[in-house]
Design an enzyme around this catalytic site. Structure first.
Site, mmCIF file in Angstrom:
data_model
loop_
_atom_site.group_PDB
_atom_site.id
_atom_site.type_symbol
_atom_site.label_atom_id
_atom_site.label_comp_id
_atom_site.label_asym_id
_atom_site.label_seq_id
_atom_site.Cartn_x
_atom_site.Cartn_y
_atom_site.Cartn_z
ATOM 1 N N HIS A 1 4.858 2.406 -6.727
ATOM 2 C CA HIS A 1 5.897 3.211 -7.402
ATOM 3 C C HIS A 1 5.469 3.637 -8.805
ATOM 4 O O HIS A 1 6.321 3.829 -9.685
ATOM 5 C CB HIS A 1 7.217 2.426 -7.512
ATOM 6 C CG HIS A 1 7.752 1.931 -6.209
ATOM 7 N ND1 HIS A 1 8.022 2.754 -5.146
ATOM 8 C CD2 HIS A 1 8.068 0.668 -5.802
ATOM 9 C CE1 HIS A 1 8.493 2.028 -4.136
ATOM 10 N NE2 HIS A 1 8.516 0.767 -4.514
ATOM 11 N N LEU B 1 1.759 6.064 0.178
ATOM 12 C CA LEU B 1 2.827 6.806 -0.470
ATOM 13 C C LEU B 1 4.119 6.035 -0.237
ATOM 14 O O LEU B 1 4.348 5.524 0.875
ATOM 15 C CB LEU B 1 2.962 8.224 0.113
ATOM 16 C CG LEU B 1 1.904 9.252 -0.282
ATOM 17 C CD1 LEU B 1 2.169 10.575 0.422
ATOM 18 C CD2 LEU B 1 1.872 9.460 -1.794
ATOM 19 N N ASP B 2 4.978 5.945 -1.254
ATOM 20 C CA ASP B 2 6.258 5.282 -1.093
ATOM 21 C C ASP B 2 7.035 5.920 0.059
ATOM 22 O O ASP B 2 6.832 7.090 0.397
ATOM 23 C CB ASP B 2 7.091 5.397 -2.368
ATOM 24 C CG ASP B 2 6.371 4.846 -3.593
ATOM 25 O OD1 ASP B 2 5.485 3.986 -3.408
ATOM 26 O OD2 ASP B 2 6.690 5.286 -4.705
ATOM 27 N N GLN B 3 7.940 5.159 0.635
ATOM 28 C CA GLN B 3 8.715 5.659 1.768
ATOM 29 C C GLN B 3 9.435 6.961 1.441
ATOM 30 O O GLN B 3 9.498 7.886 2.259
ATOM 31 C CB GLN B 3 9.726 4.603 2.227
ATOM 32 C CG GLN B 3 10.514 5.004 3.468
ATOM 33 C CD GLN B 3 11.392 3.883 3.978
ATOM 34 O OE1 GLN B 3 11.402 2.766 3.423
ATOM 35 N NE2 GLN B 3 12.141 4.131 5.036
#
Length: 286
Positions: A235, A150-152
Site C-alpha cells: 500500500h 497490486l493491492d486488491q
C-alpha cells in the site's frame, strides 16, 4: 516461400506469434545457403548455432534478411558489432541485439502484461474463492508467476512471467525498476508537494522518496497526480499520499519500467513483444 520484403526487417510485434512461425519449416527444407557456412579463416571455432539461424528462429527475419542486417552493421553479440557472416553463438548465454535492442531468443519463457481490474487479488489462487489473477490467466502458460503485487483495490499494469529470475529482479527494489501510478486524490495539491515527496516522507515502516511527482489534472475538488517510485512496500502509494493529506480514491499503475499500460482494456492480457522483453532484460542486467 515468398521473397523477403522490407517488412521482414521489422516484424510486427503487436501480434503474438511463436518464434519463426509461418516459415521456419520451409527454411529447414531449403538448400544450404552460403551464408550458413563459416568463412574460411574467420577464427570462430566456438560451438553453437549460426547467428543467422538463431535470428531467424527468433522471428527477426529470414536467414537472408539477417545476413543483410549483419552486413549493415545492425547486429551485435555481447556488445560487439558482428562483422562476419557465419558466426556461431550460444543463444542461452550470448546477448544478441538488433539496432541496439536486445532480442529475446529463449522461447521457453514468456512474459505477459495484464490490466488488472479492481477487486481482483494479485495471487494465483485463493482459499476463500475470491477472484484472482490466476483465475484470469487460467492455463495460458504453465509456471506463470506475477511480478510483485497490486493491492486488491488497485488496478492497472501487472506483469506475469515464467522467468523466475526476471520476476525477482523486476520486483526487487535494489534493481531500481520504476513503477508509474495515476492517483485520484481529494483536494488541491500544494505547490511544494513534489519537492516534499522527492525529499522523503517518514512512514511507520521507514522513509520513502518518490522518483518524480506531478499534477496531471484538477477538477471539482479532485486532483489526478502521477507518482513514480521504485518502492514495493504494501500500500505504499496510498499510505504515502494519505500521509501528506491527499487520500486516494482511485489508483492505477500505468507502467513498469519501459512497459506501459497504454490502451489495454480492463481485464485484458497481451504477450510482450521481443523488443519489450529485450529492453526489460537489459534494464535488470540479464
Amino acid at each position: 516461400m515468398s521473397a523477403a520484403t522490407p517488412n521482414d526487417e521489422t516484424p510486427n510485434d503487436d501480434v503474438p506469434i511463436s518464434a519463426g512461425e509461418g516459415w521456419s519449416e520451409d527454411m529447414e527444407l531449403a538448400p544450404v545457403h552460403p551464408g550458413d557456412r563459416a568463412p574460411e579463416g574467420d577464427g570462430d571455432d566456438r560451438e553453437g548455432e549460426r547467428l543467422q539461424k538463431v535470428l531467424a528462429r527468433a522471428g527477426v527475419g529470414s536467414r537472408r534478411v539477417s545476413e543483410d542486417m549483419i552486413d549493415a552493421g545492425r547486429i551485435s553479440v555481447n556488445g560487439a558489432v558482428v562483422t562476419v557472416q557465419g558466426m556461431r553463438v550460444d543463444p542461452t548465454r550470448d546477448k544478441i541485439a538488433v539496432d541496439g535492442v536486445r532480442v529475446e531468443i529463449r522461447d521457453d519463457r514468456v512474459t505477459y502484461a495484464m490490466n488488472k481490474p479492481p477487486g481482483v487479488l494479485t495471487a494465483m489462487s485463493d482459499d476463500r474463492n475470491r477472484p484472482t489473477v490466476g483465475d484470469m490467466v487460467g492455463d495460458l502458460a504453465p509456471g506463470l508467476v506475477h511480478v510483485g503485487r497490486l493491492d486488491q483495490d488497485t488496478e492497472g499494469l501487472l506483469l506475469l512471467t515464467t522467468d523466475g529470475e526476471l520476476a525477482h529482479r523486476l520486483a526487487h527494489p535494489s534493481y531500481g525498476v520504476q513503477k508509474t501510478y495515476l492517483a485520484q486524490v481529494s483536494g488541491s495539491v500544494p505547490r511544494d508537494m513534489a519537492k516534499r515527496l522527492r525529499g522523503g516522507i517518514d512512514l511507520d515502516d521507514g522513509p520513502v522518496k518518490v522518483d518524480s511527482f506531478r499534477v496531471v489534472d484538477t477538477h471539482a475538488g479532485q486532483s489526478v497526480v502521477e507518482v513514480v517510485l521504485h518502492e514495493g512496500r504494501k500500500h505504499i502509494v496510498r499510505r504515502l499520499l494519505a500521509e501528506v493529506g491527499l487520500p486516494v480514491s482511485r489508483l492505477t499503475r500505468t507502467a513498469v519500467g519501459p512497459i506501459e499500460l497504454r490502451a489495454m482494456r480492463s481485464g485484458t492480457i497481451r504477450k510482450l513483444s521481443r523488443q519489450e522483453l529485450g529492453t526489460l532484460s537489459e534494464l535488470v542486467g540479464l
